[in-house]
Enzyme design. Structure first.
Site, PDB file in Angstrom:
ATOM      1  N   GLY A  87      45.863   1.383  97.413  1.00 59.51           N
ATOM      2  CA  GLY A  87      45.026   0.517  98.242  1.00 59.51           C
ATOM      3  C   GLY A  87      45.714   0.102  99.539  1.00 59.51           C
ATOM      4  O   GLY A  87      45.086   0.040 100.599  1.00 59.51           O
ATOM      5  N   THR A  88      47.012  -0.182  99.457  1.00 62.03           N
ATOM      6  CA  THR A  88      47.738  -0.646 100.642  1.00 62.03           C
ATOM      7  C   THR A  88      47.706   0.419 101.735  1.00 62.03           C
ATOM      8  O   THR A  88      47.416   0.121 102.903  1.00 62.03           O
ATOM      9  CB  THR A  88      49.197  -0.991 100.261  1.00 62.03           C
ATOM     10  N   ASN A 121      40.656 -10.762  95.565  1.00 62.69           N
ATOM     11  CA  ASN A 121      41.543 -10.483  94.432  1.00 62.69           C
ATOM     12  C   ASN A 121      42.041 -11.742  93.728  1.00 62.69           C
ATOM     13  O   ASN A 121      42.435 -11.687  92.581  1.00 62.69           O
ATOM     14  CB  ASN A 121      42.742  -9.641  94.887  1.00 62.69           C
ATOM     15  N   SER A 126      41.828   1.640  94.850  1.00 56.48           N
ATOM     16  CA  SER A 126      43.105   1.914  94.199  1.00 56.48           C
ATOM     17  C   SER A 126      42.873   2.150  92.710  1.00 56.48           C
ATOM     18  O   SER A 126      42.209   1.345  92.051  1.00 56.48           O
ATOM     19  CB  SER A 126      44.023   0.709  94.405  1.00 56.48           C
ATOM     20  N   HIS A 157      44.782   2.052  90.001  1.00 54.69           N
ATOM     21  CA  HIS A 157      45.344   1.254  88.897  1.00 54.69           C
ATOM     22  C   HIS A 157      44.585  -0.045  88.631  1.00 54.69           C
ATOM     23  O   HIS A 157      44.903  -0.765  87.699  1.00 54.69           O
ATOM     24  CB  HIS A 157      46.846   0.990  89.117  1.00 54.69           C
ATOM     25  N   THR A 181      52.452  16.584  99.695  1.00 53.77           N
ATOM     26  CA  THR A 181      51.940  17.277  98.508  1.00 53.77           C
ATOM     27  C   THR A 181      51.131  16.308  97.663  1.00 53.77           C
ATOM     28  O   THR A 181      51.560  15.185  97.407  1.00 53.77           O
ATOM     29  CB  THR A 181      53.118  17.862  97.691  1.00 53.77           C
ATOM     30  N   CYS A 224      51.245 -10.012  94.395  1.00 51.50           N
ATOM     31  CA  CYS A 224      52.079  -9.671  95.537  1.00 51.50           C
ATOM     32  C   CYS A 224      52.746 -10.899  96.139  1.00 51.50           C
ATOM     33  O   CYS A 224      53.730 -10.795  96.836  1.00 51.50           O
ATOM     34  CB  CYS A 224      51.241  -8.973  96.599  1.00 51.50           C
TER      35      CYS A 224
HETATM   36  N1  PLP Z   1      43.684  -4.905  98.350  1.00 51.18           N
HETATM   37  C1  PLP Z   1      43.390  -5.748  97.347  1.00 51.18           C
HETATM   38  C2  PLP Z   1      42.178  -6.608  97.431  1.00 51.18           C
HETATM   39  C3  PLP Z   1      44.216  -5.795  96.215  1.00 51.18           C
HETATM   40  O1  PLP Z   1      43.935  -6.626  95.222  1.00 51.18           O
HETATM   41  C4  PLP Z   1      45.367  -4.963  96.168  1.00 51.18           C
HETATM   42  C5  PLP Z   1      46.309  -5.039  95.032  1.00 51.18           C
HETATM   43  O2  PLP Z   1      46.482  -6.079  94.430  1.00 51.18           O
HETATM   44  C6  PLP Z   1      45.612  -4.086  97.241  1.00 51.18           C
HETATM   45  C7  PLP Z   1      44.751  -4.094  98.324  1.00 51.18           C
HETATM   46  C8  PLP Z   1      46.773  -3.152  97.240  1.00 51.18           C
HETATM   47  O3  PLP Z   1      46.540  -2.071  96.369  1.00 51.18           O
HETATM   48  P1  PLP Z   1      47.758  -1.151  95.853  1.00 51.18           P
HETATM   49  O4  PLP Z   1      48.474  -1.955  94.830  1.00 51.18           O
HETATM   50  O5  PLP Z   1      47.107   0.056  95.268  1.00 51.18           O
HETATM   51  O6  PLP Z   1      48.580  -0.797  97.030  1.00 51.18           O
END
Ligand code: PLP
Length: 393
Positions: A72-73, A152, A200, A202, A238, A326
């Site tokens: 996601g990041t 989140n 994302s 996971h 890759t 985070c």
């Molecule tokens: N965006 C949101 C709303 C999230 O909750 C998260 C992860 O907690 C991310 C982005 C980042 O995703 P990733 O952990 O796959 O980098």
């Protein structure tokens, strides 16, 4: 290993056994590089194409609009930085909100240092974007609106359709961080007017380190990770073939089970919320009561420290979070809780519990009992609580 009650599914989820099974052959048998020409790599190419199709179908998109990323990041970084670069001649103004994930906020701050202007919209007490403020923030040089699908931390689901409509009316691109929403809520990119969407794996029972960015056909975008010709030359490197195969399986299952799963989660979530509010005085629910993710409960307990509560819950085998994973480790209160107007001392006493469909009512009863006991114990040691009780006598 001691028995745990895992209530931190917004941080990450358990990889489903079916997902692990779908990944295994790409470690053992089909380990070829998908870019190679020989037939040995064909199963790898097919697995990537298959997942792309599954994801595209789930969003009402086309397969060639899905680009795999490392999560996601990266998808958020790509969407925002590449749009900024590609549309800089049209304008240098971006609109986002104060409650975005740091993947969006820190990317915007990075761009501010490079000559872009960013408007960070306020939210109301439930964490909902104010649409009239969004309209007011739009300028002739606005090139992008980036607003998350669902938050989140507090689970609030944003009025994405309306945001998409406003963006279209003004000819502005709309990116949504759907990391918490995808696989949990039905999303159709055309219906919602979405131009770019981050996800994302996971967060939906898939493996870590794999995500995607949906980019609508016709958008000017730039390559984000420079290197080989993978992902139609837009994202070198890759491919994570086992991850992509697992992601496909996770999406397939998430889409097939969405209705039943979220119904079950909503019932459990509402039970947990009712019980905590009824049994623990001076407690509030953070986030919207109904427009919220099916698995999210977020409480603020007055007069206590969320971190102490978390540590004591951990001793009872309960995994929760005091904000977003985070930001844990930092002593600053969550930017999301501050944005919904909580004073610092109350924001500090917050607890996020995010469920999954495997949780049970018995687990919820145990969790409520533990919260009740621990909060009472922490309050009995709190000078703030003592003072409050003296004054209210
Ligand atoms: N965006 C949101 C709303 C999230 O909750 C998260 C992860 O907690 C991310 C982005 C980042 O995703 P990733 O952990 O796959 O980098």
């Amino acid at each position: 290993m001691k028995q745990v009650i895992y209530l931190d599914n917004a941080a990450t989820t358990r990889t489903r056994p079916e997902v692990v099974e779908a990944m295994m052959p790409f470690f053992t048998e089909h380990y070829g590089n998908p870019s190679s020409v020989y037939e040995f790599s064909t199963p790898c190419k097919k697995a990537i194409a298959h997942t792309r199709e599954i994801i595209a179908k789930s969003l009402g998109a086309k397969a060639n609009e899905i680009y795999f990323t490392a999560g996601g990041t990266e998808a958020d970084n790509w969407a925002i930085k590449a749009t900024a670069e590609a549309y800089a001649e049209k304008g240098k103004h971006i609109i986002t909100s104060k409650i975005e994930h740091h993947a969006v906020l820190h990317t915007c701050e990075y761009l501010e240092k490079r000559g872009f202007e960013v408007t960070y919209l306020d939210v109301d007490e439930y964490g909902t974007i104010k649409l009239d403020e969004l309209k007011k923030a739009i300028r002739p040089d606005t090139i992008l609106i980036s607003i998350m699908f669902a938050n989140n931390e507090i689970g609030t689901v944003e009025p994405v359709k309306e945001i998409g409509r406003i963006a279209k009316e003004h000819g502005i691109l709309f990116h949504t961080d759907a990391v918490q929403a995808y696989g949990h809520l039905p999303i159709n990119v055309d219906e919602y007017g979405i131009d770019m969407l981050s996800s994302s794996s996971h967060k939906l029972n898939g493996p870590k380190g794999i995500g995607f960015l949906y980019i609508r056909t016709g958008l000017k975008t730039r390559s984000f990770v420079h290197g080989g010709a993978q992902e139609r030359k837009r994202r070198g490197g890759t491919e994570n073939v086992p991850g992509i195969a697992g992601y496909g399986k996770a999406v397939e299952i998430a889409m097939a089970t969405m209705e039943e799963r979220t119904k079950k989660e909503t019932e459990l979530r509402d039970y947990l919320i009712e019980q905590v509010i009824a049994q623990v005085p001076y407690t509030r629910l953070n986030g919207h009561r109904t427009s919220r993710l099916s698995n999210n409960a977020n409480f603020a307990f007055q007069f206590i420290e969320g971190e102490s509560l978390l540590i004591m819950l951990d001793s009872s085998g309960i995994c929760g979070s005091s904000g977003s994973a985070c930001t844990s480790g930092s002593l600053d209160p969550s930017h999301v809780l501050l944005a919904i107007g909580l004073p610092h001392e109350i924001a500090h006493g917050s607890l996020r519990l995010t469920l999954n469909e495997e949780n049970t009512k018995e687990e919820m009863d145990f969790v409520v009992e533990q919260i009740k006991e621990i909060v009472a114990k922490l309050r009995s040691m709190s000078p703030l609580y003592e003072d409050f009780m003296k004054r209210s006598r």
